[in-house]
Design a protein around this motif. Structure first.
Motif, PDB file in Angstrom:
ATOM      1  N   PRO A  11      36.316  19.377 -42.444  1.00 44.55           N
ATOM      2  CA  PRO A  11      36.531  19.658 -43.868  1.00 44.55           C
ATOM      3  C   PRO A  11      36.119  18.496 -44.772  1.00 44.55           C
ATOM      4  N   TYR A  12      36.227  17.264 -44.251  1.00 39.02           N
ATOM      5  CA  TYR A  12      35.846  16.085 -45.035  1.00 39.02           C
ATOM      6  C   TYR A  12      34.363  16.095 -45.378  1.00 39.02           C
ATOM      7  N   ALA A  13      33.563  16.793 -44.561  1.00 36.25           N
ATOM      8  CA  ALA A  13      32.121  16.850 -44.807  1.00 36.25           C
ATOM      9  C   ALA A  13      31.815  17.496 -46.157  1.00 36.25           C
ATOM     10  N   TRP A  14      32.610  18.495 -46.548  1.00 32.12           N
ATOM     11  CA  TRP A  14      32.352  19.165 -47.833  1.00 32.12           C
ATOM     12  C   TRP A  14      32.690  18.262 -49.012  1.00 32.12           C
ATOM     13  N   TRP A  15      33.662  17.396 -48.837  1.00 34.51           N
ATOM     14  CA  TRP A  15      33.958  16.393 -49.864  1.00 34.51           C
ATOM     15  C   TRP A  15      32.796  15.424 -49.991  1.00 34.51           C
ATOM     16  N   MET A  16      32.205  15.029 -48.862  1.00 34.23           N
ATOM     17  CA  MET A  16      31.047  14.139 -48.903  1.00 34.23           C
ATOM     18  C   MET A  16      29.849  14.813 -49.562  1.00 34.23           C
ATOM     19  N   LEU A  17      29.687  16.112 -49.311  1.00 35.87           N
ATOM     20  CA  LEU A  17      28.603  16.846 -49.976  1.00 35.87           C
ATOM     21  C   LEU A  17      28.805  16.830 -51.490  1.00 35.87           C
ATOM     22  N   ALA A  18      30.037  17.022 -51.923  1.00 33.32           N
ATOM     23  CA  ALA A  18      30.330  16.994 -53.358  1.00 33.32           C
ATOM     24  C   ALA A  18      30.028  15.626 -53.955  1.00 33.32           C
ATOM     25  N   VAL A  19      30.403  14.562 -53.249  1.00 32.47           N
ATOM     26  CA  VAL A  19      30.130  13.203 -53.735  1.00 32.47           C
ATOM     27  C   VAL A  19      28.624  12.980 -53.875  1.00 32.47           C
ATOM     28  N   VAL A  20      27.878  13.313 -52.822  1.00 34.33           N
ATOM     29  CA  VAL A  20      26.423  13.109 -52.841  1.00 34.33           C
ATOM     30  C   VAL A  20      25.779  13.953 -53.937  1.00 34.33           C
ATOM     31  N   PHE A  21      26.261  15.170 -54.111  1.00 31.50           N
ATOM     32  CA  PHE A  21      25.692  16.060 -55.133  1.00 31.50           C
ATOM     33  C   PHE A  21      25.853  15.481 -56.532  1.00 31.50           C
TER      34      PHE A  21
END
Length: 395
Positions: A11-21
């Motif tokens: 689930p943490y991966a989606w938070w990282m995607l949001a940060v990068v986006f």
């Protein structure tokens, strides 16, 4: 943060995607602050439309120079360092732009910002690829793909309001967002706790890079993408000015109408990925989209104001198809995930060449030939892109 959840597909991966986006959006915000302010820049700096067009083109100059070695460089210095340098480049370039008193100085600031664009365009997908396994990477990349359209839509609709009487507040706003993005990336982006070491050990050598650069189809794909970018960036750069000067639209209305292209492209890009998967072909959608763009370039600068909304929406449908299929075709042409980055660096070279030459040359064509005839000049480039795509030995 608990290391147990800092793994790919957690689930943490989606938070990282949001940060990068949200960090990545700093790039198009800085890139596309020029078009809605082009009239004011021409008046303030006493320059022609041709010179103002190079303010868009020069943004891609550094990206052209670094496109091929950028992936190798990022492997050496790391994603966190490269992303930090990208944000610092946006801050420095935009801050320099605020205090520019001549066209040369402003052009120089755009070169610095271009360094940030070159890095973040590779850092973003590379960072995401660490966090998602192939089973979910397509979905993640589809969401990431909205970064450029969203940044453009923001600037085309916000800039005319905050820069109604002066272009400098727009540059201050882009500087502020870059500072926010730097803070977000430095303090919140993390690499996963598994899978990183192996990827770093598998970094390609210069010898393997040069051998993969000889693959013919990746260069044809890059040229097709060049053609699409010549068309898209030219429309993005000059359509707000055309609507204001020739169709008597207000800056706010012109910015909104022009941004419709990228709004609809965010949708068509996602759908194009599903479509190309379903028909098992990247080549066919690219050809169809390039043909449609060539036909549509017959009339963009001769339509009355009441047809511009429909035109921009139609253009956006086909503009959005090509990047999705190009970035899906690149890894397929290279034959293995390990070589995908090398192929995509060639694609990025084509993209930035199109972004560099399109606005500058088109600005000169406007002055020599007028708006309508200058639009026709883009059609032969798109036809060459169609021929290049037909020559590719892919599905």
């Amino acid at each position: 943060m608990n290391k147990a959840i800092r793994t790919p597909d957690s689930p943490y991966a989606w938070w990282m995607l949001a940060v990068v986006f949200f960090v990545g959006i700093a790039a198009p915000i800085n890139q596309f602050k020029v078009p809605p302010m082009m009239q004011q820049l021409c008046t303030s700096l006493d320059v022609s439309l041709a010179t103002a067009g190079w303010l868009m083109s020069v943004f891609s100059l550094v990206a052209i120079i670094l496109a091929l070695p950028a992936g190798f460089i990022i492997r050496k210095i790391g994603i966190k360092t490269a992303g930090t340098i990208a944000m610092l480049a946006f801050i420095a370039g935009s801050f320099m732009g605020v205090y520019s008193t001549s066209p040369v100085m402003l052009l120089g600031s755009r070169v610095i910002e271009g360094l940030g664009m070159c890095l973040i365009a590779i850092v973003g997908p590379a960072a995401i690829s660490y966090w998602f396994t192939p089973a979910k990477l397509g979905t993640a990349m589809g969401l990431w793909g909205a970064w450029v359209p969203l940044g453009l839509v923001i600037m085309f609709n916000v800039a005319p309001h905050i820069g109604a009487s002066d272009w400098h507040p727009v540059w201050w706003a882009s500087t502020g967002y870059a500072v926010f993005a730097l803070f977000l990336f430095v303090f919140f982006f993390r690499m996963p706790t598994e899978g990183v070491k192996k990827n770093e050990e598998d970094a390609p050598t210069m010898g393997s890079i040069f051998s993969k650069l000889r693959i013919r189809d990746i260069w044809l794909l890059a040229f097709a993408f060049l053609a699409q970018n010549v068309c898209q960036i030219t429309i993005n750069s000059f359509m707000p000015t055309f609507m204001q000067t020739n169709l008597a639209m207000s800056p706010a209305k012109a910015g909104f109408t022009a941004s419709l292209l990228m709004m609809i492209s965010m949708v068509s890009g996602v759908l194009a990925g599903v479509w190309s998967d379903r028909i098992n072909s990247r080549k066919k959608p690219i050809i169809i989209a390039l043909i449609a763009l060539a036909v549509l370039m017959i009339c963009p600068f001769s339509l009355p104001a009441e047809y511009m909304t429909a035109y921009m929406l139609t253009l956006g449908i086909f503009v959005g198809i090509i990047p999705t299929c190009v970035f899906a075709a690149g890894p397929e042409i290279m034959g293995s995930p390990e070589d995908a980055g090398i192929g995509l660096s060639v694609v990025a070279l084509g993209q930035n060449l199109g972004m560099f030459f399109g606005p500058g040359i088109y600005g000169m064509c406007i002055e020599q030939l007028g708006w309508v005839t200058a639009g026709y000049c883009i059609i032969p480039v798109l036809v060459l892109g169609i021929i290049a795509t037909l020559m590719m030995r892919i599905k």
